[in-house]
Enzyme design. Structure first.
Site, PDB file in Angstrom:
ATOM      1  N   GLY A   8       1.970   7.806   2.507  1.00 11.15           N
ATOM      2  CA  GLY A   8       1.899   7.663   1.063  1.00 11.15           C
ATOM      3  C   GLY A   8       2.995   8.414   0.341  1.00 11.15           C
ATOM      4  O   GLY A   8       3.973   8.871   0.948  1.00 11.15           O
ATOM      5  N   ARG A  11       1.302  12.382   1.001  1.00 12.07           N
ATOM      6  CA  ARG A  11       0.702  12.760   2.280  1.00 12.07           C
ATOM      7  C   ARG A  11       0.645  11.565   3.223  1.00 12.07           C
ATOM      8  O   ARG A  11       0.777  10.415   2.796  1.00 12.07           O
ATOM      9  CB  ARG A  11      -0.717  13.310   2.064  1.00 12.07           C
ATOM     10  CG  ARG A  11      -0.773  14.589   1.251  1.00 12.07           C
ATOM     11  CD  ARG A  11      -2.204  15.088   1.097  1.00 12.07           C
ATOM     12  NE  ARG A  11      -3.020  14.132   0.365  1.00 12.07           N
ATOM     13  CZ  ARG A  11      -4.331  14.279   0.147  1.00 12.07           C
ATOM     14  NH1 ARG A  11      -4.956  15.351   0.604  1.00 12.07           N
ATOM     15  NH2 ARG A  11      -5.019  13.378  -0.519  1.00 12.07           N
ATOM     16  N   LYS A  13      -1.846   9.677   6.040  1.00 13.77           N
ATOM     17  CA  LYS A  13      -3.228   9.545   6.486  1.00 13.77           C
ATOM     18  C   LYS A  13      -3.235   8.695   7.750  1.00 13.77           C
ATOM     19  O   LYS A  13      -2.551   7.665   7.806  1.00 13.77           O
ATOM     20  CB  LYS A  13      -4.084   8.901   5.393  1.00 13.77           C
ATOM     21  CG  LYS A  13      -4.179   9.747   4.129  1.00 13.77           C
ATOM     22  CD  LYS A  13      -4.898   9.045   3.027  1.00 13.77           C
ATOM     23  CE  LYS A  13      -4.020   8.060   2.287  1.00 13.77           C
ATOM     24  NZ  LYS A  13      -2.945   8.694   1.522  1.00 13.77           N
ATOM     25  N   TYR A  87       2.229 -12.982  -6.995  1.00 14.59           N
ATOM     26  CA  TYR A  87       2.926 -11.977  -7.799  1.00 14.59           C
ATOM     27  C   TYR A  87       4.300 -12.528  -8.166  1.00 14.59           C
ATOM     28  O   TYR A  87       4.996 -13.111  -7.330  1.00 14.59           O
ATOM     29  CB  TYR A  87       3.070 -10.703  -6.972  1.00 14.59           C
ATOM     30  CG  TYR A  87       3.178  -9.423  -7.751  1.00 14.59           C
ATOM     31  CD1 TYR A  87       2.196  -9.035  -8.654  1.00 14.59           C
ATOM     32  CD2 TYR A  87       4.252  -8.550  -7.546  1.00 14.59           C
ATOM     33  CE1 TYR A  87       2.281  -7.825  -9.327  1.00 14.59           C
ATOM     34  CE2 TYR A  87       4.351  -7.344  -8.222  1.00 14.59           C
ATOM     35  CZ  TYR A  87       3.359  -6.988  -9.112  1.00 14.59           C
ATOM     36  OH  TYR A  87       3.454  -5.801  -9.794  1.00 14.59           O
ATOM     37  N   ASP A  96       1.414  -0.870   0.413  1.00 12.32           N
ATOM     38  CA  ASP A  96       0.046  -0.355   0.385  1.00 12.32           C
ATOM     39  C   ASP A  96      -0.867  -1.255  -0.435  1.00 12.32           C
ATOM     40  O   ASP A  96      -2.024  -1.492  -0.063  1.00 12.32           O
ATOM     41  CB  ASP A  96       0.025   1.079  -0.151  1.00 12.32           C
ATOM     42  CG  ASP A  96       0.669   1.218  -1.522  1.00 12.32           C
ATOM     43  OD1 ASP A  96       1.515   0.376  -1.898  1.00 12.32           O
ATOM     44  OD2 ASP A  96       0.348   2.202  -2.226  1.00 12.32           O
ATOM     45  N   ARG A  97      -0.352  -1.790  -1.534  1.00 11.27           N
ATOM     46  CA  ARG A  97      -1.150  -2.690  -2.371  1.00 11.27           C
ATOM     47  C   ARG A  97      -1.455  -3.989  -1.630  1.00 11.27           C
ATOM     48  O   ARG A  97      -2.565  -4.537  -1.736  1.00 11.27           O
ATOM     49  CB  ARG A  97      -0.418  -2.975  -3.688  1.00 11.27           C
ATOM     50  CG  ARG A  97      -0.157  -1.731  -4.528  1.00 11.27           C
ATOM     51  CD  ARG A  97       0.610  -2.051  -5.803  1.00 11.27           C
ATOM     52  NE  ARG A  97      -0.198  -2.840  -6.725  1.00 11.27           N
ATOM     53  CZ  ARG A  97       0.284  -3.385  -7.832  1.00 11.27           C
ATOM     54  NH1 ARG A  97       1.559  -3.235  -8.156  1.00 11.27           N
ATOM     55  NH2 ARG A  97      -0.505  -4.088  -8.625  1.00 11.27           N
ATOM     56  N   THR A 120      -2.228   9.168  -5.985  1.00 14.30           N
ATOM     57  CA  THR A 120      -1.191   9.683  -6.881  1.00 14.30           C
ATOM     58  C   THR A 120      -1.120   8.831  -8.145  1.00 14.30           C
ATOM     59  O   THR A 120      -1.061   9.340  -9.265  1.00 14.30           O
ATOM     60  CB  THR A 120       0.173   9.697  -6.170  1.00 14.30           C
ATOM     61  OG1 THR A 120       0.079  10.484  -4.986  1.00 14.30           O
ATOM     62  CG2 THR A 120       1.245  10.279  -7.081  1.00 14.30           C
TER      63      THR A 120
END
Length: 249
Positions: A8, A11, A13, A87, A96-97, A120
């Site tokens: 991210g 961080r 994960k 989109y 990530d989305r 974030t």
């Protein structure tokens, strides 16, 4: 064994999966990336497959190092996804989305879905019952709001989120907490209500690092899962493998 890695903005994960069962999760700073991955791989009885999603900084050297550790699928805009991306600028859409949208389609079939990722930034992803990704929204996350108030003013202090039970702050610290925490919950509930007015059968997923802090404050009934992105990576790995098999037939 599948090792899901989400890099991210601040961080990393990770989660180790045996099919759909989570065996272990960890969250750590980017500087510890190689050391942490090495320890995970050393403990594994067999070399896992790795699926990687990154919106943070991942150097070519680190990626090359990771590719030498195990077989890896690095999610990109060219990866097959289980939805049609409508989109307007698909190549600017964060990986990530897209992973979150994929997980919603796989885990919640045949319905309208809204995925809210409270990290974030707070991101909103809408995928309709026809498995079409239409877009969403991005706004500042919890810590970002606290930091912005401190950074862009001369005298407001930098605070950390705390539990509050008030609307009216009668001193500066309380006023900041009320503005940030009540403001962010009103935003999320308000956006959910707007979506529900258009899609009454909407299924809602809340995820991200601030999930547990926020979910108890929201009025809307939602499915809360702070590990949803990692689970979505595991789902997407299975989908990618199945898609590759079909292409070989």
């Amino acid at each position: 064994m599948i090792l899901a890695i989400d890099i991210g903005n601040t961080r990393t994960k990770i989660a180790m999966f045996e099919k759909d069962t989570v065996l272990e999760t960890q969250i750590f700073e980017q500087a510890l990336f190689e050391k942490k991955i090495e320890k995970i791989l050393e403990k594994s009885n067999s070399k896992p497959k790795i699926i990687l999603s990154s919106v943070g900084k991942l150097t070519e050297e680190t990626l090359a190092w990771l590719q030498n550790q195990a077989e890896i699928i690095n999610i990109s805009h060219q990866t097959p996804f289980p939805f049609k991306n409508l989109y307007a600028t698909p190549n600017t859409l964060g990986i990530d989305r897209m992973v979150l949208a994929a997980g919603a389609v796989i885990q919640l079939p045949d319905c309208n879905r809204l995925v809210i990722d409270a990290g974030t930034c707070i991101t909103y992803e809408f995928i309709n019952k026809n498995n079409e990704y239409l877009g969403g929204a991005i706004s500042p996350g919890l810590l970002l709001r606290y930091k912005a108030l401190n950074y862009y003013t001369a005298k407001l202090p930098l605070l950390e989120p705390v539990e509050i039970d008030y609307l009216i702050g009668n001193q500066t610290d309380q006023s900041i907490h009320s503005g940030v925490i009540n403001g962010i919950t009103q935003e999320i509930d308000g956006i959910i209500n707007q979506y529900k007015s258009l899609y009454p059968d909407l299924k809602i997923i809340l995820t991200g690092g601030d999930t547990l802090f926020l979910v108890k404050r929201l009025k809307n009934v939602i499915f809360a899962n702070s590990n949803f992105l990692l689970e979505s990576l595991n789902n997407l790995y299975q989908y990618t493998i199945e898609n590759d098999k079909k292409n070989l037939l």
